[in-house]
Write a protein that holds these residues in place. Structure first.
Motif, PDB file in Angstrom:
ATOM      1  N   GLY A 174       0.813  -1.207   0.000  1.00 13.80           N
ATOM      2  CA  GLY A 174       0.000   0.000   0.000  1.00 13.80           C
ATOM      3  C   GLY A 174       0.849   1.259   0.000  1.00 13.80           C
ATOM      4  N   ARG A 175       1.948   1.208   0.717  1.00 10.74           N
ATOM      5  CA  ARG A 175       2.874   2.355   0.737  1.00 10.74           C
ATOM      6  C   ARG A 175       3.511   2.552  -0.639  1.00 10.74           C
ATOM      7  N   TYR A 176       3.929   1.426  -1.266  1.00 15.77           N
ATOM      8  CA  TYR A 176       4.487   1.524  -2.617  1.00 15.77           C
ATOM      9  C   TYR A 176       3.456   2.093  -3.598  1.00 15.77           C
ATOM     10  N   LEU A 177       2.208   1.659  -3.444  1.00 16.51           N
ATOM     11  CA  LEU A 177       1.145   2.107  -4.347  1.00 16.51           C
ATOM     12  C   LEU A 177       0.922   3.613  -4.242  1.00 16.51           C
ATOM     13  N   VAL A 178       0.878   4.131  -3.032  1.00 13.98           N
ATOM     14  CA  VAL A 178       0.705   5.573  -2.838  1.00 13.98           C
ATOM     15  C   VAL A 178       1.857   6.337  -3.483  1.00 13.98           C
ATOM     16  N   ASP A 179       3.083   5.880  -3.228  1.00 14.81           N
ATOM     17  CA  ASP A 179       4.251   6.561  -3.804  1.00 14.81           C
ATOM     18  C   ASP A 179       4.193   6.560  -5.334  1.00 14.81           C
ATOM     19  N   GLU A 180       3.763   5.444  -5.915  1.00 13.21           N
ATOM     20  CA  GLU A 180       3.711   5.330  -7.373  1.00 13.21           C
ATOM     21  C   GLU A 180       2.635   6.248  -7.950  1.00 13.21           C
ATOM     22  N   ILE A 181       1.484   6.301  -7.307  1.00 12.83           N
ATOM     23  CA  ILE A 181       0.406   7.160  -7.797  1.00 12.83           C
ATOM     24  C   ILE A 181       0.794   8.629  -7.700  1.00 12.83           C
ATOM     25  N   LEU A 182       1.453   9.003  -6.618  1.00 12.55           N
ATOM     26  CA  LEU A 182       1.804  10.404  -6.423  1.00 12.55           C
ATOM     27  C   LEU A 182       2.892  10.886  -7.389  1.00 12.55           C
ATOM     28  N   LYS A 183       3.518   9.960  -8.102  1.00 15.13           N
ATOM     29  CA  LYS A 183       4.436  10.384  -9.171  1.00 15.13           C
ATOM     30  C   LYS A 183       3.673  11.109 -10.279  1.00 15.13           C
ATOM     31  N   GLU A 184       2.346  10.840 -10.344  1.00 12.17           N
ATOM     32  CA  GLU A 184       1.503  11.453 -11.372  1.00 12.17           C
ATOM     33  C   GLU A 184       0.698  12.625 -10.809  1.00 12.17           C
ATOM     34  N   GLU A 185       1.084  13.114  -9.634  1.00 12.11           N
ATOM     35  CA  GLU A 185       0.293  14.157  -8.964  1.00 12.11           C
ATOM     36  C   GLU A 185       0.053  15.360  -9.877  1.00 12.11           C
ATOM     37  N   GLY A 186      -1.204  15.778  -9.937  1.00 15.63           N
ATOM     38  CA  GLY A 186      -1.571  16.966 -10.683  1.00 15.63           C
ATOM     39  C   GLY A 186      -1.812  16.755 -12.162  1.00 15.63           C
ATOM     40  N   THR A 187      -1.548  15.548 -12.652  1.00 15.48           N
ATOM     41  CA  THR A 187      -1.777  15.266 -14.074  1.00 15.48           C
ATOM     42  C   THR A 187      -2.848  14.185 -14.203  1.00 15.48           C
ATOM     43  N   PHE A 189      -4.210  10.808 -15.251  1.00 13.49           N
ATOM     44  CA  PHE A 189      -3.591   9.524 -15.598  1.00 13.49           C
ATOM     45  C   PHE A 189      -4.578   8.393 -15.338  1.00 13.49           C
ATOM     46  N   ASP A 190      -4.353   7.287 -16.039  1.00 18.85           N
ATOM     47  CA  ASP A 190      -5.168   6.084 -15.878  1.00 18.85           C
ATOM     48  C   ASP A 190      -4.535   5.220 -14.783  1.00 18.85           C
ATOM     49  N   PRO A 191      -5.240   4.951 -13.680  1.00 16.52           N
ATOM     50  CA  PRO A 191      -4.631   4.215 -12.563  1.00 16.52           C
ATOM     51  C   PRO A 191      -4.671   2.701 -12.711  1.00 16.52           C
ATOM     52  N   GLN A 192      -5.141   2.189 -13.843  1.00 16.05           N
ATOM     53  CA  GLN A 192      -5.360   0.753 -13.960  1.00 16.05           C
ATOM     54  C   GLN A 192      -4.090  -0.058 -13.699  1.00 16.05           C
ATOM     55  N   THR A 508      -7.908  10.030 -13.782  1.00 16.71           N
ATOM     56  CA  THR A 508      -8.181  10.793 -12.575  1.00 16.71           C
ATOM     57  C   THR A 508      -7.013  11.734 -12.288  1.00 16.71           C
ATOM     58  N   ILE A 509      -7.273  12.716 -11.464  1.00 19.41           N
ATOM     59  CA  ILE A 509      -6.211  13.602 -10.978  1.00 19.41           C
ATOM     60  C   ILE A 509      -6.081  13.375  -9.480  1.00 19.41           C
ATOM     61  N   CYS A 510      -4.858  13.181  -9.024  1.00 19.88           N
ATOM     62  CA  CYS A 510      -4.642  12.950  -7.600  1.00 19.88           C
ATOM     63  C   CYS A 510      -3.835  14.105  -7.002  1.00 19.88           C
ATOM     64  N   ARG A 511      -4.144  14.386  -5.754  1.00 22.58           N
ATOM     65  CA  ARG A 511      -3.430  15.411  -4.988  1.00 22.58           C
ATOM     66  C   ARG A 511      -3.019  14.820  -3.647  1.00 22.58           C
ATOM     67  N   SER A 512      -1.799  15.078  -3.258  1.00 22.37           N
ATOM     68  CA  SER A 512      -1.299  14.567  -1.986  1.00 22.37           C
ATOM     69  C   SER A 512      -1.970  15.294  -0.829  1.00 22.37           C
ATOM     70  N   ARG A 513      -2.347  14.534   0.172  1.00 21.56           N
ATOM     71  CA  ARG A 513      -2.875  15.116   1.408  1.00 21.56           C
ATOM     72  C   ARG A 513      -1.771  15.072   2.465  1.00 21.56           C
ATOM     73  N   GLY A 514      -1.772  16.055   3.357  1.00 15.41           N
ATOM     74  CA  GLY A 514      -0.778  16.081   4.414  1.00 15.41           C
ATOM     75  C   GLY A 514      -1.296  16.851   5.596  1.00 15.41           C
ATOM     76  N   ALA A 515      -0.462  16.964   6.620  1.00 17.24           N
ATOM     77  CA  ALA A 515      -0.871  17.628   7.864  1.00 17.24           C
ATOM     78  C   ALA A 515      -1.302  19.065   7.620  1.00 17.24           C
ATOM     79  N   LYS A 516      -0.745  19.723   6.589  1.00 18.72           N
ATOM     80  CA  LYS A 516      -1.094  21.113   6.308  1.00 18.72           C
ATOM     81  C   LYS A 516      -2.564  21.271   5.936  1.00 18.72           C
ATOM     82  N   ASP A 517      -3.217  20.149   5.494  1.00 17.38           N
ATOM     83  CA  ASP A 517      -4.629  20.228   5.146  1.00 17.38           C
ATOM     84  C   ASP A 517      -5.488  20.439   6.388  1.00 17.38           C
TER      85      ASP A 517
END
Length: 517
Positions: A174-187, A189-192, A508-517
């Protein structure tokens, strides 16, 4: 005179063919009439074709508006509604073969649980036999099924299935998956691929002893052809093959099915070769090692079904079952959550309140995250990735609600109807996690939630699938916000119906969430 005789001979041949064809059609109509008198009611089948044209025209049936809040009913969402209108049992014809459809939870439990032994078989389907040669775990019967299933369950448990070690692998992936998806942050992309790779890595670590990186092109290709075969085998092409299996000897698009299957088996065969060369009998590393040892152990037993070809197909079964179904459910989940942003936000807030942004979720967190856990189950209900379940067959003559059911009759469960039955669900027609929450906001599971089937043929990987769905979805919602790209077109929510009901490709477009939210 000779030319006249030739014309007469030709006319005689044509007349004989026409009369023969008329006789065959009349015979088939009579056969269908007799057959329909012995089975539950259902749509009127066409000679030789059965209800194939209906299933091609209306592949999803009663997907109805429940597939997505605010999505209007499409032209094709009527077929399954028609089926359940025939009563608790109905009959469809797959080509010339009848199949009894169980439309209610009550009759499903009566057949698959109370009379489990009689309803625990698998049908003979030419397209499946073409691929499997009657081997493997999921689609075989009798002694072979019992031996292979027992061994697979025992071996998978030894290598962590249902234990903390398997859960730890899911958490790490799950950690690897999040890191991989966030490489496409803001663009957009097809997550399949990344989702399919992540779910596949869990079963791969158990079966092959290793995971595969997301940029591994060879493995990406295998996942692609795996997905393709799921669609082709359950498509109208696969149904046509089941009616006229002799076409396997001729060129055509159906040949892609066997080509893909052979490529997958070739990949597994290479893994087996490498395992055999490095096998340590005292320290088996994974399912393949354990199977190689079992072949040697069972050599002296005449009734053994353990041999290399069965090992290849059993391994393929585990690989297939552990990859596409869970990945497809997660992809549907993203669609539902993007389309229902208030539910996505409520899940995120609950997760952050309990876990913060840094602690990864575990299965122990389910009771502390009732709304998120309910959402995961609601995704499964609405995704409904196998609308008729995995088809059963009777193993002997039996009776059900007054009907005499012969041996070999195909039996299917109308999960679409059961998952939208007003008797069992608070909000059957909308995506609503409240379907899995009681009046105090605690999670509860209605008895109509039978996504993994019931009875002797309950899904072999149920425990692992539940772990993956909860941990992957919770991890994604903890760290990522998902939304549609600007000006996105509305998806066709009937999906693509093969052996599994896939969503249409989407970005989809993904955005990282963090403590600043």
């Amino acid at each position: 005179m000779e030319s006249v005789l030739k014309i007469l001979d030709l006319n005689s041949v044509v007349l004989a063919l026409v009369l023969g064809l008329i006789f065959l059609v009349l015979f088939e109509i009579m056969r269908l009439h007799i057959s329909r008198g012995r089975t539950p009611p259902g749509p009127r089948p066409l000679p030789f074709l059965g209800t194939l044209l209906d299933s091609i025209k209306d592949p999803m049936g009663s997907a109805r508006s429940w597939l997505m809040r605010n999505y209007t009913k499409t032209q094709s969402v009527v077929f399954y509604d028609q089926i359940h209108q025939y009563g608790e049992m109905a009959t469809l014809y797959i080509g010339r073969q009848p199949a009894i459809i169980l439309n209610t939870l009550e009759i499903t439990k009566e057949a698959l649980v109370q009379d489990a032994a009689a309803f625990s078989g698998r049908p003979t389907l030419p397209v499946i036999d073409w691929i499997t040669n009657g081997l493997g775990i999921i689609l075989v019967n009798g002694h072979s099924w019992r031996q292979q299933r027992r061994f697979a369950l025992h071996t998978l448990r030894n290598f962590g299935l249902g234990k903390k070690s398997a859960e730890d692998r899911v958490i790490e992936e799950g950690r690897y998956l999040v890191d991989e998806i966030l490489k496409e942050e803001g663009t957009a992309f097809d997550p399949q691929h990344v989702i399919q790779n992540a779910t596949s890595n869990i079963i791969c670590s158990t079966v092959f002893g290793d995971r595969f990186e997301y940029d591994n092109k060879r493995f990406a290709y295998l996942l692609k052809i795996l997905n393709e075969n799921f669609m082709l085998t359950g498509s109208p092409l696969g149904q046509i093959f089941n009616m006229v299996p002799f076409i396997k000897h001729f060129p055509g698009p159906h040949q892609k099915i066997i080509q893909n299957a052979n490529e997958l088996l070739g990949f597994i065969r290479e893994e087996v070769k490498e395992h055999r060369q490095t096998l340590d009998p005292e320290n088996p590393r994974d399912f393949i090692d354990a199977y190689l040892l079992e072949i040697e152990k069972q050599k002296s037993h005449e009734d053994s079904t353990f041999h290399e070809e069965n090992m290849l197909m059993s391994t393929a079964d585990l690989f297939l079952a552990g990859t596409d179904t869970t990945a497809t459910t997660i992809r549907w989940g993203l669609i539902f959550l993007i389309e229902n942003p208030e539910i996505q936000e409520r899940c995120h807030e609950e997760i952050v309140q309990v876990l913060g942004y840094d602690r990864l979720p575990s299965m122990d967190d389910r009771d502390k995250l009732p709304y998120t856990y309910a959402t995961v189950h609601e995704i499964q209900r609405c995704a409904n990735i196998v609308p008729f379940g995995v088809i059963h067959a009777t193993t002997k003559p039996t009776k059900l609600r007054g009907y005499n059911i012969p041996k070999g009759m195909m039996i299917a469960t109308n999960l679409t109807r059961i998952f939208t039955d007003e008797k069992h669900w608070k909000s059957p027609d909308t995506f609503n996690p409240e379907n899995f929450l009681d009046e105090n906001g605690h999670f509860y599971k209605p008895e109509a939630f039978i996504a993994f089937s019931v009875g002797l043929r309950v899904c072999l990987g149920e425990t692992l699938a539940k772990t993956e769905l909860f941990i992957f979805m919770t991890t994604l919602l903890q760290r990522i916000h998902f939304s549609w790209p600007p000006n996105s077109q509305r998806l066709d929510m009937d999906g693509i119906v093969g052996l599994v009901r896939f969503p249409h490709p989407f970005k989809t477009i993904c955005r990282s969430r963090g403590a600043k939210d």
